[in-house]
Design an enzyme around this catalytic site. Structure first.
Site, PDB file in Angstrom:
ATOM      1  N   ASP A  49       0.858  -1.285   0.087  1.00 23.85           N
ATOM      2  CA  ASP A  49      -0.120   0.074   0.047  1.00 23.85           C
ATOM      3  C   ASP A  49       0.955   1.158  -0.003  1.00 23.85           C
ATOM      4  O   ASP A  49       0.352   2.379   0.067  1.00 23.85           O
ATOM      5  CB  ASP A  49      -1.103  -0.071   1.120  1.00 23.85           C
ATOM      6  CG  ASP A  49      -0.350  -0.271   2.528  1.00 23.85           C
ATOM      7  OD1 ASP A  49       1.173  -0.211   2.552  1.00 23.85           O
ATOM      8  OD2 ASP A  49      -1.033   0.024   3.426  1.00 23.85           O
ATOM      9  N   SER A  50       2.221   1.098   0.016  1.00 21.72           N
ATOM     10  CA  SER A  50       3.079   2.177  -0.196  1.00 21.72           C
ATOM     11  C   SER A  50       2.865   2.643  -1.486  1.00 21.72           C
ATOM     12  O   SER A  50       3.483   3.937  -1.882  1.00 21.72           O
ATOM     13  CB  SER A  50       4.596   1.698  -0.215  1.00 21.72           C
ATOM     14  OG  SER A  50       4.720   0.569  -1.029  1.00 21.72           O
ATOM     15  N   ASP A  88      -1.167  -5.999  -0.294  1.00 17.87           N
ATOM     16  CA  ASP A  88      -1.628  -5.421   0.757  1.00 17.87           C
ATOM     17  C   ASP A  88      -3.056  -5.245   1.020  1.00 17.87           C
ATOM     18  O   ASP A  88      -3.734  -4.657   0.101  1.00 17.87           O
ATOM     19  CB  ASP A  88      -0.875  -4.268   1.088  1.00 17.87           C
ATOM     20  CG  ASP A  88       0.151  -4.085   1.950  1.00 17.87           C
ATOM     21  OD1 ASP A  88       0.596  -5.044   2.718  1.00 17.87           O
ATOM     22  OD2 ASP A  88       1.211  -3.297   1.905  1.00 17.87           O
ATOM     23  N   LYS A 118      -1.578  -9.413   2.516  1.00 17.49           N
ATOM     24  CA  LYS A 118      -0.569  -8.896   3.753  1.00 17.49           C
ATOM     25  C   LYS A 118      -1.479  -8.045   4.751  1.00 17.49           C
ATOM     26  O   LYS A 118      -2.217  -6.966   4.118  1.00 17.49           O
ATOM     27  CB  LYS A 118       0.689  -8.176   3.628  1.00 17.49           C
ATOM     28  CG  LYS A 118       1.537  -7.661   4.518  1.00 17.49           C
ATOM     29  CD  LYS A 118       2.904  -7.343   4.414  1.00 17.49           C
ATOM     30  CE  LYS A 118       3.191  -5.878   3.569  1.00 17.49           C
ATOM     31  NZ  LYS A 118       2.536  -4.880   4.293  1.00 17.49           N
ATOM     32  N   GLU A 120      -1.193  -5.677   8.250  1.00 13.48           N
ATOM     33  CA  GLU A 120      -0.463  -4.994   9.313  1.00 13.48           C
ATOM     34  C   GLU A 120      -0.974  -5.398  10.749  1.00 13.48           C
ATOM     35  O   GLU A 120      -2.238  -5.105  10.968  1.00 13.48           O
ATOM     36  CB  GLU A 120      -0.530  -3.396   9.464  1.00 13.48           C
ATOM     37  CG  GLU A 120       0.350  -2.868   8.136  1.00 13.48           C
ATOM     38  CD  GLU A 120       0.842  -1.314   8.102  1.00 13.48           C
ATOM     39  OE1 GLU A 120       0.251  -0.905   8.879  1.00 13.48           O
ATOM     40  OE2 GLU A 120       0.936  -1.037   7.144  1.00 13.48           O
ATOM     41  N   GLU A 187       9.173  -4.471  10.311  1.00 19.49           N
ATOM     42  CA  GLU A 187       9.752  -3.068   9.905  1.00 19.49           C
ATOM     43  C   GLU A 187      10.039  -2.162  11.294  1.00 19.49           C
ATOM     44  O   GLU A 187       9.503  -2.239  12.133  1.00 19.49           O
ATOM     45  CB  GLU A 187       8.400  -2.491   9.166  1.00 19.49           C
ATOM     46  CG  GLU A 187       8.824  -1.079   8.801  1.00 19.49           C
ATOM     47  CD  GLU A 187       7.804  -0.526   7.709  1.00 19.49           C
ATOM     48  OE1 GLU A 187       7.124  -1.405   7.530  1.00 19.49           O
ATOM     49  OE2 GLU A 187       8.218   0.953   7.264  1.00 19.49           O
TER      50      GLU A 187
HETATM   51  O1  KIV Z   1       3.580  -1.287   1.435  1.00 11.20           O
HETATM   52  C1  KIV Z   1       4.696  -1.451   1.675  1.00 11.20           C
HETATM   53  O2  KIV Z   1       5.380  -1.267   0.569  1.00 11.20           O
HETATM   54  C2  KIV Z   1       5.076  -2.367   2.677  1.00 11.20           C
HETATM   55  C3  KIV Z   1       6.798  -2.621   2.755  1.00 11.20           C
HETATM   56  C4  KIV Z   1       7.587  -1.482   3.003  1.00 11.20           C
HETATM   57  C5  KIV Z   1       6.904  -3.785   3.839  1.00 11.20           C
HETATM   58  O3  KIV Z   1       4.372  -2.843   3.517  1.00 11.20           O
END
Ligand code: KIV
Length: 274
Positions: A49-50, A88, A118, A120, A187
């Site tokens: 989600d970055s 994510d 994924k 969090e 992280e």
């Molecule tokens: O969203 C993302 O890119 C991440 C990585 C930094 C692990 O969660």
């Protein structure tokens, strides 16, 4: 999809089996051309989600939507055939209830064809991890610095500075591991904490700003390619694409202004039809 096509991709078993072995090579991918380049070179592609910050210019990942994740997940899946692809779950798409988490995770899996999601995972999220895994959805956990919690943390803060915080990160990691996650991102923690977690959990750990004491590493691809002026201390820049792109665009602009582009080579010379 034929069984043969499917078997070309790494599976959750390949990733889980990396515990204590050769380090897992993981990078983020959001677009088809980048996914095609990374596919042969990485074990895991994370549609993180970055993407909200890197591609869409958002200040944090909090504004990222399920639709954005699905669109980028589809692009990455179309262009890759070997790497294990994780998408994510964005903020607000899994925290409200187990049903909400399952419906949205299932939508991501169905509409993108990715191999896993994924989340969090604070300690509270262990029930969600178990619920998804029991229903056929492989889950990668994400502990330590959790960017979706930036508003309660007051920024992107490394974790584990106090005993209480350290114990909380260990508890998050153990809870997700016991709930059945196949791997976990750690992280923003110091080496000794990453090492302790990596020793104590059954699944492989993938570090970002968490030292070499993990079972693999991940970076935001655009960070390590040098697309930004500023990057966190834990990023190593392997290229300076910002400079390269700026120089290319300067060259193009000056050629256009001097009427040096397009030249003869780039111009169609069509024969007249009889
Ligand atoms: O969203 C993302 O890119 C991440 C990585 C930094 C692990 O969660």
């Amino acid at each position: 999809m034929s069984a043969q096509t499917q078997s070309a991709r790494k599976t959750v078993r390949d990733i889980a089996a990396a515990k204590g072995g050769a380090p897992l090579v993981c990078l983020t991918a959001y677009t088809a051309p980048m996914a095609a380049l990374l596919d042969e070179r990485c074990d895991v592609l994370l549609v993180g989600d970055s993407v909200g910050m890197v591609v869409h210019g958002l200040p944090t990942t909090v504004g990222v939507t399920l639709e954005m994740m699905i669109l980028h997940g589809q692009a990455v899946m179309r262009a890759s055939k070997r790497a294990f692809v994780v998408v994510d779950m964005p903020f607000g798409s899994y925290e409200a209830s187990l049903d909400q988490a399952f419906m949205n995770a299932a939508r991501i899996m169905k509409e993108t064809g990715c191999q896993a999601v994924k989340i969090e995972s604070g300690e509270y999220a262990a029930a969600t991890v178990r619920h998804l895994v029991d229903r056929g959805i492989p889950v990668m956990a994400h502990v330590g610095l959790r960017p979706q919690a930036t508003n309660v943390d007051g920024g992107f803060k490394a974790k584990g500075r106090t005993d209480a915080e350290r114990n909380r990160v260990i508890a998050e990691a153990k809870a997700a591991d016991e709930a059945g996650c196949f791997a976990m991102v750690i992280e923003g923690v110091a080496e000794d904490l990453a090492a302790q977690i990596s020793r104590q959990v059954r699944c492989p750990t993938v570090g970002i700003g968490a030292s070499a004491a993990c079972d693999g590493q991940i970076l935001v691809t655009d960070d390590m390619l040098g697309m930004f002026d500023w990057t966190p201390r834990f990023v190593r820049r392997y290229a300076d694409l910002r400079q390269t792109i700026a120089a290319a665009v300067d060259g193009y602009a000056s050629d256009v202004r001097a009427r040096a582009f397009p030249g003869e080579k780039e111009t169609y010379l069509l024969k007249k039809a009889p």
